[in-house]
Motif scaffolding. Structure first.
Motif: not given
Length: 101
Positions: A39-55
């Motif tokens: 759930x972390x991008x290549x730059x080290x950022x936390x990916x958004x909920x929409x990208x992760x498909x999480x609740x």
């Protein structure tokens, strides 16, 4: 109204439902690096909920776990590879400027 006379209505498409990225047995914890790193991008950022498909609840727990792992130095705050590339390129350009003068 007959179905053949309704040309503008979309047909119902069957779509394959994606599996949730976090299974019910997975524990969201700062020590579970294999889970957190998804759930972390290549730059080290936390990916958004929409990208992760999480609740919403799962995204909150993932965010807290990532932040705890960063504080405990299990994860970096930034991905330093990009930073080193920039410093090397700036060093090259400054040395070229000195030689040209």
């Amino acid at each position: 109204m007959d179905k053949s006379k309704r040309p503008f209505l979309k047909s119902k498409r069957s779509f394959r439902r994606r599996l949730p990225p976090i299974e019910s047995g997975d524990r969201i914890d700062y020590r579970n690096m294999s889970l957190i790193s998804r759930f972390i991008s290549e730059q080290g950022k936390i990916l958004s909920r929409r990208v992760n498909r999480l609740t919403l609840k799962q995204q909150r727990l993932i965010t807290i776990a990532i932040k705890q792992a960063r504080i405990l130095s299990l994860l970096p705050f930034l991905n330093n590879e990009k930073q080193f590339e920039r410093t090397e390129s700036t060093a090259r350009t400054t040395s070229l400027r000195i030689r040209n003068k």
